[in-house]
Write a protein that holds these residues in place. Sequence first.
Motif, PDB file in Angstrom:
ATOM      1  N   UNK A  85       2.550   1.649   5.103  1.00 52.57           N
ATOM      2  CA  UNK A  85       2.049   1.160   3.806  1.00 52.57           C
ATOM      3  C   UNK A  85       2.791  -0.107   3.390  1.00 52.57           C
ATOM      4  N   UNK A  86       4.092  -0.145   3.683  1.00 51.53           N
ATOM      5  CA  UNK A  86       4.866  -1.339   3.345  1.00 51.53           C
ATOM      6  C   UNK A  86       4.385  -2.548   4.134  1.00 51.53           C
TER       7      UNK A  86
ATOM      8  N   UNK B 294       1.344  -2.971   5.246  1.00 55.12           N
ATOM      9  CA  UNK B 294       0.066  -3.346   4.626  1.00 55.12           C
ATOM     10  C   UNK B 294       0.309  -4.103   3.320  1.00 55.12           C
ATOM     11  N   UNK B 295       1.287  -3.604   2.585  1.00 57.29           N
ATOM     12  CA  UNK B 295       1.636  -4.215   1.296  1.00 57.29           C
ATOM     13  C   UNK B 295       2.110  -5.654   1.488  1.00 57.29           C
TER      14      UNK B 295
ATOM     15  N   UNK C 269      -0.776  -7.903   2.497  1.00 50.89           N
ATOM     16  CA  UNK C 269      -1.680  -8.165   1.359  1.00 50.89           C
ATOM     17  C   UNK C 269      -1.026  -9.090   0.336  1.00 50.89           C
ATOM     18  N   UNK C 270       0.257  -8.852   0.082  1.00 51.29           N
ATOM     19  CA  UNK C 270       0.927  -9.667  -0.941  1.00 51.29           C
ATOM     20  C   UNK C 270       1.098 -11.102  -0.430  1.00 51.29           C
TER      21      UNK C 270
ATOM     22  N   UNK D 208      -1.059 -12.583   1.599  1.00 53.18           N
ATOM     23  CA  UNK D 208      -2.398 -13.160   1.418  1.00 53.18           C
ATOM     24  C   UNK D 208      -2.623 -13.518  -0.046  1.00 53.18           C
ATOM     25  N   UNK D 209      -2.200 -12.621  -0.927  1.00 50.85           N
ATOM     26  CA  UNK D 209      -2.345 -12.868  -2.371  1.00 50.85           C
ATOM     27  C   UNK D 209      -1.580 -14.130  -2.781  1.00 50.85           C
TER      28      UNK D 209
END
Lengths: 529, 320
Positions: A182-183, A185-186, A189-190, A192-193
């Motif tokens: 999950x980290x 993935x986090x 995503x962050x 990319x954000x």
Amino acid sequence: MSYRMFHSFRAQLLFNISWVVLILVISSTWILFSTVRLQTLAGETLAGQETIDEACAALETLREPLLEYLSNRSSDALSQVLILSQSLRARLDVDSPIPLDETALRTRELHFLFHSWLDLADSAIEEKRGMDVAGYTARFDEMERIRSYISEENARLSAVRFANQQKSYSLFVSLSRNIQLLNLLFIISISAFSILLLLHVADKMNEPMANLSRMASEISAGRFDAEDVGMSSMHEIDHVVEAFNRMKRDIHTYIQEIRWQRNVEQEYMNERVRNMKMEQMMRRMELYTLQAQMNPHFLFNTLNTGIQLAIVEGAERTSEYMDHLARLFRHNLREKNVIVPLRHEIEGLESFFYILRVRFPKNLDLILDCPEELLDAHQVPASILQPLVENSVVHGFNRSEGRNSIIVRVFETPGRLALSVSDNGTGIPHEDAERLFVHPQGEDGLVKVTGLANVIHRLRFFWPDDPGVVRIASTGAPQGALPGAGYVHPAPLPEYPGAYPPLPELSPPEEGSVVFISIDTGRAACIPS
Amino acid sequence: MKKIVRAGLFLSAVCSLAPFAVSVFLLARLTGEIAGRRGIEPPAALHLALYVPRTRSSSLDALVSAARETAAAEGAALSVHSLDSDGSTLGMAQWTGAQGVIVHPDGGDRVILREMEALRKRGIPVVLVNHSIPSDLPWAFVGANNFDFGKKAGALVSREVRSDPRIVVVYSDKNPAVYSERELVEMGLSTVFSGRSAQLLPSVKTAVNPRDAENVVHELLRQRPEVNVLVFTDADDTIAGCQALIDLNLVGVVQVIGYGDSPEIRDYIRKGVLNGSLAVNPGPTGAQAVRSLIELARTGYTSSSVDTGIEILSRERTAK
């Protein structure tokens, strides 16, 4: 001041980049924290056994000097016992709250057993000092039982704790794997954000500059009426945008003024050219008039003599004819005004009609339809009806059979005075009509003062911006078209500018032609005589 | 382009927050789980210790379980220990910091009594469960009255067997509470049959093997065919004994009084293999023992004997 500072380009840039950096720092901190926490938890799952094992080892270490002291009362052994005992007591946790968990409770019991062993050791030392052999011997037996029990209980607890640790470790491995996934993935995503946020910020900061660039292109293409460039949230860019918008508006206004001045000048030049043409025409007309009036007194005296002679000889009809001829000459030669009352024009036309009736008594019908109340109510350019009638007589009737007719009508439409001269002749060929309207002057620039062309020229001279002032409808077919096809020229008629009433409709006649004059009565009154 | 960037921002924000939230939740859960396993919980007010026979049975497990639950509900911590033959385990109770001890004896009364007196000397309250120990000193006791057990077994037998009951009681190491007070059981039985032509034959005993009773019953009925009543004192023995009777085709010939209240036993009662059963529910015994000990530890006083009762499961009652 603070508003300007906050909305400055630098502050905005710093603020937005700080946001992105803060997000990345927070996410990295979380990743670090979770990793450290997982490591701590991994350590905690395996912790707990070490303390007891160390206490067991310390107990074994303490037992030797204690036994030595009980055997030979060695002061060294005693001091060693006291030191080790103090050290072991410091490791024990007998004052902690009572745990509900059974494994923890039994660990606590072990601590109490260690503590009891140490208490018994103290008692044994005291009894040794007091030479109570039975007492310290019994005490040592009890200590040995406790030591043995501690050893057994520690082995049991180790097994239980190991089983618990295995369960904890399995859970730990399972959950930590999920947390790390999950980290990952986090962080993806962050990241990319953050990239998208930077893109968004760059776009937002670039937008006013792009708008300025687009507007500059439009201005360079001459489109000054485009909307102003919108404001951004950055002070410096707003400043540039405001200056740019102001410059655009100023240039626009300046160009508008230049155009207006040029139009005014153009109109002034047109007016001057028209005046010059009018003066030229007036001079030519005066010349023709002078030529025609070379000897009017001689002509009128001659005609009067002829009239008197006819009366003497009893030729009344001749007398009347010559009288009308004299009136017609007088009307044509003595008239010096440009605009005359309608009555004047009609009276001249009546004399002309009389002469024509005498000339063509059998095959020409002349009809004049003019209401009496219009005669003194309107003014028209001088000599516009007679040339039209003459044109019909000269060019319209070249057939030998049948009756020819010419009808002159005067009537009023809202805001206009309409005069029509219609005949049932051969009509006007389209090419001729075209030439009359397009080239009213000859190629040499001189005005052909003949009939219809003269009238058209004069009417369009007085009303240059009213294309409906004179129109021709005829059965004359254009070349290649079917015979009898009618037309109206000019057609289609452009819309009359201003607030004037609409022009009456004009339809081609079944045969012959119609010359239709529609005079704006309001403007006719303004033309000086 | 703007719309794509905005949609991407929203999507990536959601994709970031979702795993972040789940990750936080999982880490909190992992911390909680490991903390829970390490005993990071509200502390208990009392430290109690329960000493039970090393040989475990289902009834003993039920007693221990009920004792644990009651202790937790009362805010007390309970450690469970197995007794050994020389009493050394119980002897350590005085050194473990326990503030109260529950003892379930399994024989060896003298050794246990010695250690209990040592505990009393150190001011540690003691409660006995299921089996009282003859002593000059009064000990708090919680459990079924075995004399009453014998009486109720006798009543069931007299109801089912009209003439000449020849009774054999099958004791078991699996239920030492009854075995250790077998005299009381037999006294209760004798009380019921006093003045009647009933014979209480020498008892037999099974070991800890749950199927041991099958062999014991086989041997008993082959060697002593006059036996027409069997009284079991353990649930596993009851089921195994019934199976032996079915195998020997002696159902109805030999009357059986069982022990326990399991679905199999109720089924045997309904089918007529068993004439009835005596059930001692161990749960209330364990719970009451903890409550009595807490009362004794806090106030210094408690009831000297609490009878947790014996339930009779007859055919009529099972049918309901």
